[in-house]
Scaffold this active site. Structure first.
Site, PDB file in Angstrom:
ATOM      1  NE  ARG A 165      -4.285  -1.758   0.166  1.00  8.30           N
ATOM      2  CZ  ARG A 165      -4.410  -3.135  -0.049  1.00  8.30           C
ATOM      3  NH1 ARG A 165      -3.295  -3.507  -0.398  1.00  8.30           N
ATOM      4  NH2 ARG A 165      -5.560  -3.630   0.061  1.00  8.30           N
ATOM      5  CB  SER A 236      -8.435  -1.850   3.987  1.00  4.34           C
ATOM      6  OG  SER A 236      -8.930  -2.953   3.819  1.00  4.34           O
ATOM      7  CD  GLU A 335      -5.507   0.611   2.132  1.00  2.00           C
ATOM      8  OE1 GLU A 335      -5.423   0.402   1.040  1.00  2.00           O
ATOM      9  OE2 GLU A 335      -6.649   0.252   2.840  1.00  2.00           O
TER      10      GLU A 335
HETATM   11  N1  EPU Z   1     -11.205 -11.957  10.490  1.00  2.00           N
HETATM   12  C1  EPU Z   1     -11.334 -12.044  11.795  1.00  2.00           C
HETATM   13  N2  EPU Z   1     -12.571 -11.503  12.159  1.00  2.00           N
HETATM   14  C2  EPU Z   1     -13.477 -10.885  11.486  1.00  2.00           C
HETATM   15  C3  EPU Z   1     -13.185 -10.947  10.022  1.00  2.00           C
HETATM   16  C4  EPU Z   1     -11.932 -11.272   9.409  1.00  2.00           C
HETATM   17  O1  EPU Z   1     -10.675 -12.591  12.693  1.00  2.00           O
HETATM   18  O2  EPU Z   1     -14.509 -10.240  11.716  1.00  2.00           O
HETATM   19  C5  EPU Z   1     -10.016 -12.375   9.896  1.00  2.00           C
HETATM   20  C6  EPU Z   1     -10.043 -13.485   8.922  1.00  2.00           C
HETATM   21  O3  EPU Z   1     -10.341 -14.716   9.398  1.00  2.00           O
HETATM   22  C7  EPU Z   1      -8.873 -13.511   7.885  1.00  2.00           C
HETATM   23  C8  EPU Z   1      -8.476 -11.787   8.215  1.00  2.00           C
HETATM   24  O4  EPU Z   1      -9.155 -11.513   9.382  1.00  2.00           O
HETATM   25  O5  EPU Z   1      -7.883 -14.083   8.642  1.00  2.00           O
HETATM   26  C9  EPU Z   1      -9.002 -10.987   6.982  1.00  2.00           C
HETATM   27  O6  EPU Z   1      -8.463 -11.267   5.775  1.00  2.00           O
HETATM   28  P1  EPU Z   1      -9.206 -10.980   4.339  1.00  2.00           P
HETATM   29  O7  EPU Z   1      -8.543 -11.802   3.524  1.00  2.00           O
HETATM   30  O8  EPU Z   1     -10.586 -10.435   4.641  1.00  2.00           O
HETATM   31  O9  EPU Z   1      -8.225  -9.603   4.359  1.00  2.00           O
HETATM   32  P2  EPU Z   1      -7.810  -8.360   4.827  1.00  2.00           P
HETATM   33  O10 EPU Z   1      -6.210  -8.859   5.156  1.00  2.00           O
HETATM   34  O11 EPU Z   1      -8.440  -8.021   5.962  1.00  2.00           O
HETATM   35  C10 EPU Z   1      -6.687  -7.214   2.647  1.00  2.00           C
HETATM   36  C11 EPU Z   1      -6.746  -6.118   1.919  1.00  2.00           C
HETATM   37  C12 EPU Z   1      -8.171  -5.792   1.335  1.00  2.00           C
HETATM   38  C13 EPU Z   1      -8.063  -7.058   0.227  1.00  2.00           C
HETATM   39  C14 EPU Z   1      -8.066  -8.289   1.105  1.00  2.00           C
HETATM   40  C15 EPU Z   1      -8.086  -9.571   0.161  1.00  2.00           C
HETATM   41  C16 EPU Z   1      -5.337  -4.464   3.205  1.00  2.00           C
HETATM   42  C17 EPU Z   1      -5.650  -3.316   4.134  1.00  2.00           C
HETATM   43  N3  EPU Z   1      -6.630  -5.072   2.887  1.00  2.00           N
HETATM   44  O12 EPU Z   1      -7.518  -7.366   3.770  1.00  2.00           O
HETATM   45  O13 EPU Z   1      -8.247  -4.657   0.648  1.00  2.00           O
HETATM   46  O14 EPU Z   1      -9.558  -6.903  -0.466  1.00  2.00           O
HETATM   47  O15 EPU Z   1      -6.838  -8.474   1.587  1.00  2.00           O
HETATM   48  O16 EPU Z   1      -6.846  -9.829  -0.423  1.00  2.00           O
HETATM   49  O17 EPU Z   1      -4.439  -4.861   2.917  1.00  2.00           O
HETATM   50  C18 EPU Z   1      -8.939  -2.362   0.631  1.00  2.00           C
HETATM   51  O18 EPU Z   1      -7.637  -2.003   0.449  1.00  2.00           O
HETATM   52  O19 EPU Z   1      -9.727  -1.482   0.547  1.00  2.00           O
HETATM   53  C19 EPU Z   1      -9.100  -3.820   0.673  1.00  2.00           C
HETATM   54  C20 EPU Z   1     -10.502  -4.317   0.753  1.00  2.00           C
END
Ligand code: EPU
Length: 339
Positions: A165, A236, A335
């Protein structure tokens, strides 16, 4: 022809659905118009360029001019024998439209970035990423115009210095100095499905087409993330923090019976999902005025009531940062750009 709107609510050009006044919003349809606007000393300053306004939080009224591109074009500029395809897109193109158009032509590379809000120009600055792909992996060049001189500058992939990012355009020295005008992506006519993230493999099976990959990504996103058309948010809100192995071991010890989600990204660098930290810290149900966290992805601050103020959002942000810091000694950084 460029179009100038004075004293307008920022709500209409950002996705958080939060009000603030902009002294001027200026739309342009050609690069010459952009350069004329930059040379026009009667326009309120400072100048800020926006894409879809999907990663922005205006914390107060903006005294300057917000520029927005209406240039919407992309073209294939080279097809090479090794299967690589160079695509040049104007910065104002909606990123998801580009993902769709290229997936329909079976040109591979951008399909995992389907559904990400924002423009092509913003994808460079922010190095947007999802499902194992970052825009910077595919960007070979970006063209830009310097705000002060209106001169055109070309940035190579190396000059942009992509990180998680991050790009050179987010540094103190370069922030708001250049306007990205076009981006060249190096894509591929050969199938390159990236299915090793989340449950993509089980959704697409073997040998998916680019459009099948796109549809699978969109269905995962739809299940997890609020629809920007219905619920105000900026995607995010926080970055996923990066910590040391030693720090990670301490976190793991707190959850002996659980698998702590993480990604090893370098020597002694471990990225943790901020969503998981927020959840485990017990802040998922926090609200502040009209602002809250999205129930299935607490990384996203939402204006679900439609009447959250920027003050509510910032208060909630600070409370979450404090809560995660006190439980895990990890500082979350936003972010979303605060203006
Ligand atoms: N989780 C929890 N509790 C919850 C929800 C999720 O513990 O209530 C855990 C899940 O089990 C998982 C993790 O948190 O282990 C979330 O992972 P997820 O795959 O949803 O992705 P993320 O790391 O939260 C990043 C990007 C997203 C992108 C996704 C998919 C960042 C800041 N965000 O999110 O990007 O879509 O990966 O690759 O890096 C954005 O930038 O706006 C965005 C949505």
């Amino acid at each position: 022809m460029s179009e100038l709107i004075y004293n307008s609510d920022i709500k209409r050009i950002t996705t958080f659905n939060v009000s603030a006044n902009a002294a001027c919003i200026a739309y342009y349809d050609t690069l010459d118009e952009l350069k004329l606007l930059l040379a026009d000393r009667s326009l309120p300053r400072p100048i800020k360029h926006l894409g879809e306004g999907s990663n922005m939080l205006f914390t107060k009224d903006f005294p300057g001019t917000i520029l927005i591109s209406r240039i919407d074009s992309h073209e294939i500029i080279d097809i090479r024998e090794d299967g690589s395809v160079l695509v040049k897109a104007s910065a104002g193109v909606i990123m998801d439209n580009l993902c769709r158009d290229l997936a329909l032509k079976n040109i591979w590379g951008l399909e995992n970035l389907s559904g990400i809000p924002g423009t092509v120009g913003a994808s460079v600055i922010q190095n947007v990423g999802a499902y194992g792909v970052e825009a910077g992996d595919l960007i070979v060049q970006a063209e830009a115009v310097e705000i002060d001189s209106a001169e055109t500058v070309t940035f190579s992939h190396e000059m942009i210095d992509f990180g998680y990012r991050h790009s050179i355009f987010k540094t103190e020295e370069m922030r708001d100095r250049f306007i990205i005008t076009a981006v060249v992506f190096k894509l591929s006519s050969k199938p390159k499905p990236r299915t090793n993230y989340a449950n993509l493999q089980s959704l697409v099976g073997n040998n998916p087409s680019a459009i099948e990959m796109r549809n699978a990504v969109i269905s995962i996103r739809d299940n997890k993330l609020p629809s920007p058309a219905i619920v105000g948010s900026a995607g995010s809100f926080f970055k996923n923090p990066i910590i040391s192995q030693q720090h990670f071991d301490k976190i793991k010890a707190l959850f002996p019976n659980e698998k702590v989600p993480h990604f090893i990204i370098g020597d002694d660098e471990i990225k943790l999902p901020a969503a998981w930290l927020i959840d485990k810290a017990g802040c998922k149900s926090m609200t502040q005025g009209g602002a809250s966290l999205w129930y299935s992805q607490p990384l996203v601050i939402v204006n679900i009531s439609g009447n959250a103020t920027s003050h509510d959002i910032i208060e909630l942000e600070h409370r979450i940062i404090k809560c995660v810091k006190s439980q895990f000694n990890i500082t979350l950084y936003p972010e979303v750009e605060h203006i």
